[in-house]
Design a protein around this motif. Structure first.
Motif, PDB file in Angstrom:
ATOM      1  N   HIS A  89       0.819  -1.217   0.000  1.00  0.00           N
ATOM      2  CA  HIS A  89       0.000   0.000   0.000  1.00  0.00           C
ATOM      3  C   HIS A  89       0.851   1.264   0.000  1.00  0.00           C
ATOM      4  O   HIS A  89       0.406   2.316  -0.493  1.00  0.00           O
ATOM      5  N   ASP A  90       2.049   1.205   0.549  1.00  0.00           N
ATOM      6  CA  ASP A  90       2.919   2.382   0.595  1.00  0.00           C
ATOM      7  C   ASP A  90       3.316   2.854  -0.804  1.00  0.00           C
ATOM      8  O   ASP A  90       3.727   4.007  -0.976  1.00  0.00           O
ATOM      9  N   THR A  92       1.234   2.938  -3.405  1.00  0.00           N
ATOM     10  CA  THR A  92       0.040   3.297  -4.166  1.00  0.00           C
ATOM     11  C   THR A  92       0.193   4.627  -4.885  1.00  0.00           C
ATOM     12  O   THR A  92      -0.136   4.752  -6.068  1.00  0.00           O
ATOM     13  N   ARG A 180      -2.366   7.273   0.050  1.00  0.00           N
ATOM     14  CA  ARG A 180      -1.523   6.438   0.904  1.00  0.00           C
ATOM     15  C   ARG A 180      -1.872   4.956   0.849  1.00  0.00           C
ATOM     16  O   ARG A 180      -1.141   4.131   1.383  1.00  0.00           O
ATOM     17  N   GLY A 181      -2.985   4.599   0.214  1.00  0.00           N
ATOM     18  CA  GLY A 181      -3.337   3.192   0.158  1.00  0.00           C
ATOM     19  C   GLY A 181      -4.671   2.975  -0.525  1.00  0.00           C
ATOM     20  O   GLY A 181      -5.263   3.904  -1.094  1.00  0.00           O
TER      21      GLY A 181
END
Length: 233
Positions: A89-90, A92, A180-181
């Motif tokens: 997710h970092d 994204t 952020r995700g």
């Protein structure tokens, strides 16, 4: 009384005529030699300029190729997200930026423009002249049109709005508005999911297509560089 031209006079006039003829011929030959020497100097200078430009062209193309490869990685990232497969997710925000990024084709054609202004015939080697013409007039124009005019490769125009309409509500933002995700689980209708997957597939295939085109052109550039270097030896 008839004028009688002596043998000595004939020899004298003949010698003078021959001297003048030799002098004129020598001057003409020297002028022609100087002109040929000048043309060769100009040819060498232009070929060197073209060769230097080709080195920069390869670097510019490799940067575009890197961008397309990163775009392909972005499609894989979002395909996994839509299919609920594990993702980082970092990353994204980075992949979101790369997904729709377009490129322009930058070409260093100053050497070729100089050649055209001086006359293409200044390149004495027919095969080399054909290589130069083919690269600049055909291949370079083709890659420019692909990157800047071919509708399938205008990723931002074709997919950005549609992607956001389907996917934006699944993005997570921080307090500064930076992505952020992605929500888990993702909320998508079957239709939205299928549209996104189809578009991502098209983006990936089109980026792969233009990558292959770049690879072919770089092969031709390196072949031209070799021909130029052989000519300059």
């Amino acid at each position: 009384m008839k004028n009688i031209i002596s043998i000595d006079a004939i020899k004298k006039f003949g010698f003078e005529f021959l001297s003048i003829f030799i002098g004129v011929f020598a001057a003409f030959a020297l002028d022609s030699w100087n002109e040929t020497r000048k043309d060769k100097y100009v040819e060498i200078k232009i070929l060197s300029e073209i060769n230097n430009g080709l080195k920069q062209d390869i670097q510019d193309m490799e940067l575009n190729m890197l961008g397309h490869k990163e775009g392909i990685e972005a499609t894989t990232f979002f395909q996994k997200a839509i299919l609920s497969l594990p993702i980082n997710h970092d990353s994204t925000n980075v992949y979101y930026f790369r997904l729709f990024r377009d490129f322009i084709s930058t070409q260093n054609s100053s050497g070729y423009q100089t050649l055209k202004s001086k006359g293409l015939e200044i390149i004495d080697n027919d095969s080399l002249r054909f290589q130069i013409l083919s690269l600049y007039e055909n291949d370079y124009n083709s890659i420019r049109k692909l990157e800047e005019e071919y509708s399938e490769l205008q990723f931002h125009k074709n997919y950005y709005a549609k992607f956001n309409d389907c996917f934006a509500e699944n993005l997570i933002f921080d307090t500064k508005g930076v992505v952020r995700g992605i929500n888990s689980p993702i909320v998508l209708t079957t239709k939205q999911k299928n549209i996104l997957l189809l578009d991502l597939y098209r983006i990936k295939r089109n980026r792969m297509f233009v990558l292959n085109f770049y690879e072919d052109i770089i092969v031709k550039i390196k072949a031209l560089q070799q021909s130029i270097e052989e000519e300059l030896q």
